[in-house]
Design a protein around this motif. Structure first.
Motif, PDB file in Angstrom:
ATOM      1  N   UNK A 244      23.353   8.533  17.973  1.00  0.00           N
ATOM      2  CA  UNK A 244      22.554   9.737  18.199  1.00  0.00           C
ATOM      3  C   UNK A 244      22.647  10.296  19.615  1.00  0.00           C
ATOM      4  N   UNK A 245      23.388   9.636  20.491  1.00  0.00           N
ATOM      5  CA  UNK A 245      23.493  10.111  21.879  1.00  0.00           C
ATOM      6  C   UNK A 245      24.891  10.611  22.229  1.00  0.00           C
ATOM      7  N   UNK A 246      25.786  10.635  21.236  1.00  0.00           N
ATOM      8  CA  UNK A 246      27.145  11.118  21.507  1.00  0.00           C
ATOM      9  C   UNK A 246      27.094  12.591  21.895  1.00  0.00           C
ATOM     10  N   UNK A 247      27.800  12.937  22.948  1.00  0.00           N
ATOM     11  CA  UNK A 247      27.821  14.322  23.405  1.00  0.00           C
ATOM     12  C   UNK A 247      26.749  14.637  24.421  1.00  0.00           C
ATOM     13  N   UNK A 248      25.776  13.745  24.591  1.00  0.00           N
ATOM     14  CA  UNK A 248      24.744  13.959  25.599  1.00  0.00           C
ATOM     15  C   UNK A 248      25.253  13.536  26.967  1.00  0.00           C
ATOM     16  N   UNK A 249      24.641  14.088  27.998  1.00  0.00           N
ATOM     17  CA  UNK A 249      24.947  13.642  29.340  1.00  0.00           C
ATOM     18  C   UNK A 249      24.455  12.205  29.491  1.00  0.00           C
ATOM     19  N   UNK A 250      25.169  11.415  30.235  1.00  0.00           N
ATOM     20  CA  UNK A 250      24.803  10.014  30.407  1.00  0.00           C
ATOM     21  C   UNK A 250      25.980   9.109  30.106  1.00  0.00           C
ATOM     22  N   UNK A 251      25.920   7.905  30.605  1.00  0.00           N
ATOM     23  CA  UNK A 251      26.987   6.921  30.427  1.00  0.00           C
ATOM     24  C   UNK A 251      26.748   6.159  29.126  1.00  0.00           C
ATOM     25  N   UNK A 252      27.188   6.754  28.013  1.00  0.00           N
ATOM     26  CA  UNK A 252      26.930   6.164  26.705  1.00  0.00           C
ATOM     27  C   UNK A 252      27.611   4.814  26.554  1.00  0.00           C
ATOM     28  N   UNK A 253      28.885   4.714  26.932  1.00  0.00           N
ATOM     29  CA  UNK A 253      29.610   3.454  26.777  1.00  0.00           C
ATOM     30  C   UNK A 253      29.004   2.352  27.638  1.00  0.00           C
ATOM     31  N   UNK A 254      28.637   2.699  28.858  1.00  0.00           N
ATOM     32  CA  UNK A 254      28.021   1.706  29.730  1.00  0.00           C
ATOM     33  C   UNK A 254      26.677   1.244  29.192  1.00  0.00           C
ATOM     34  N   UNK A 255      25.933   2.164  28.623  1.00  0.00           N
ATOM     35  CA  UNK A 255      24.637   1.825  28.044  1.00  0.00           C
ATOM     36  C   UNK A 255      24.803   0.882  26.857  1.00  0.00           C
ATOM     37  N   UNK A 256      25.778   1.179  25.993  1.00  0.00           N
ATOM     38  CA  UNK A 256      26.025   0.322  24.832  1.00  0.00           C
ATOM     39  C   UNK A 256      26.449  -1.080  25.258  1.00  0.00           C
ATOM     40  N   UNK A 257      27.287  -1.161  26.267  1.00  0.00           N
ATOM     41  CA  UNK A 257      27.732  -2.475  26.743  1.00  0.00           C
ATOM     42  C   UNK A 257      26.573  -3.286  27.298  1.00  0.00           C
ATOM     43  N   UNK A 258      25.671  -2.616  28.045  1.00  0.00           N
ATOM     44  CA  UNK A 258      24.531  -3.351  28.596  1.00  0.00           C
ATOM     45  C   UNK A 258      23.592  -3.816  27.487  1.00  0.00           C
ATOM     46  N   UNK A 259      23.343  -2.954  26.508  1.00  0.00           N
ATOM     47  CA  UNK A 259      22.473  -3.363  25.400  1.00  0.00           C
ATOM     48  C   UNK A 259      23.100  -4.518  24.627  1.00  0.00           C
ATOM     49  N   UNK A 260      24.393  -4.400  24.336  1.00  0.00           N
ATOM     50  CA  UNK A 260      25.061  -5.442  23.554  1.00  0.00           C
ATOM     51  C   UNK A 260      25.036  -6.787  24.270  1.00  0.00           C
TER      52      UNK A 260
END
Length: 324
Positions: A244-260
């Motif tokens: 749901x955050x694809x295309x939004x401003x922000x480091x999506x990949x970095x966020x996913x890696x930290x959550x994972x």
């Protein structure tokens, strides 16, 4: 979601193994098999190629998720309204009835952990970390089942002596088409409710002279249930950011890696992680509220165990607006 590469072979084999547990009707054998499968899955954490048995997995079989896990007829299932009060632990029969209810809940929790792995891992292309976390949860629940069943037997009872209801599975059926809703309702709302009531339950056993049961609940079940709530919130946030955050401003990949990479046994703040990577926390919380309102019947019941919930990362902004 379109795939650019084959599924991780560890995931393929793990889903196949999860299905074998779900198809085991005997609750004692199910708990034993859970430990064996979890040990296998954990051993694959550092390897992804050449796993023995992957070539034998029928890909079609991975999508044949049972509508309901196999369950023996050991326990008589009745509607919740037909169940008698468990009492407050003042009599031996009351303590046995409470233990039986807890044992039954843990038996279902084993199946719920394997069902979420089997039902959603491949369908939603989830990482192997999802499997590792919920295999760990399943193993914890199996240990809880075995410990509580043993205490019940030491008090002169056995699993199957009392009727029970299958409300946990009814919630699972309600959320079978949505992993985010399953995580929110089963692995956050229900798990957190257990955290709310366990201190009182522990106190009742202790007050009435059953220190052995109090210790099991206090030192094993209670702390591990905190990590189970944390697992639900962790992967709810992962799916929210990924889908749901694809295309939004922000480091999506970095966020996913930290959550994972989060360890479910450590306290964390999902909201802080999102904000650190440039995402607003409000849509995540709104999504959680929407899932619960759509699939959980009724409102959440205070008082809440705020300290235990916070240790799971499940802060008040997630649940207080749902209370009544």
């Amino acid at each position: 979601m379109a795939r650019s590469q084959p599924h991780d072979p560890r995931t393929v084999l793990a889903v196949s193994k999860a299905l074998t547990v779900l198809r085991e009707p005997d609750p004692h054998a199910k708990a034993k098999k859970t430990d064996e499968v979890r040990e296998e899955i954990t051993s694959w954490a550092s390897e992804s190629q050449g796993l023995a048995g992957v070539e034998e997995v029928n890909e079609f079989d991975l999508h044949e998720i049972p509508d309901k896990p196999a369950r023996s007829s050991l326990v008589r299932i009745v509607p919740p309204r037909e169940l008698k009060s468990l009492g407050k632990g003042g009599s031996l029969n009351s303590r046995k009835a409470i233990l039986h209810s807890l044992t039954h809940i843990e038996s279902w929790a084993v199946d719920l952990s394997w069902d979420i792995i089997a039902r959603f891992t491949i369908a939603l292309d989830l990482p192997f970390g999802f499997v590792l976390d919920f295999a760990t949860v399943a193993s914890d629940e199996a240990r809880h089942f075995s410990l509580l069943r043993s205490r019940l037997e030491e008090l002169g009872g056995s699993y199957g002596d009392y009727p029970a209801h299958d409300g946990l599975w009814e919630s699972a059926e309600e959320t079978s088409a949505s992993c985010m809703s399953r995580l929110a309702v089963e692995h956050c709302v229900h798990e957190a409710r257990g955290l709310d009531v366990l201190p009182q339950t522990i106190g009742r056993f202790r007050k009435n002279g059953d220190e052995a049961t109090a210790v099991v609940l206090e030192t094993v079940v209670y702390p591990e249930e905190i990590t189970h709530c944390a697992a639900g919130l962790k992967w709810f946030a992962f799916l929210h950011v990924r889908d749901h955050c694809e295309g939004e401003e922000g480091d999506r990949d970095g966020c996913l890696l930290e959550i994972e990479s989060l360890r479910i046994g450590e306290t964390f703040s999902i909201a802080d992680i999102l904000e650190r990577h440039g995402f607003d926390r409000a849509p995540l919380i709104e999504s959680f509220h929407s899932c619960v309102r759509s699939h959980f019947h009724g409102r959440l019941k205070p008082p809440f165990n705020e300290e235990a919930r916070a240790r799971a990362g499940f802060t008040a902004e997630f649940y207080e607006p749902l209370a009544g």
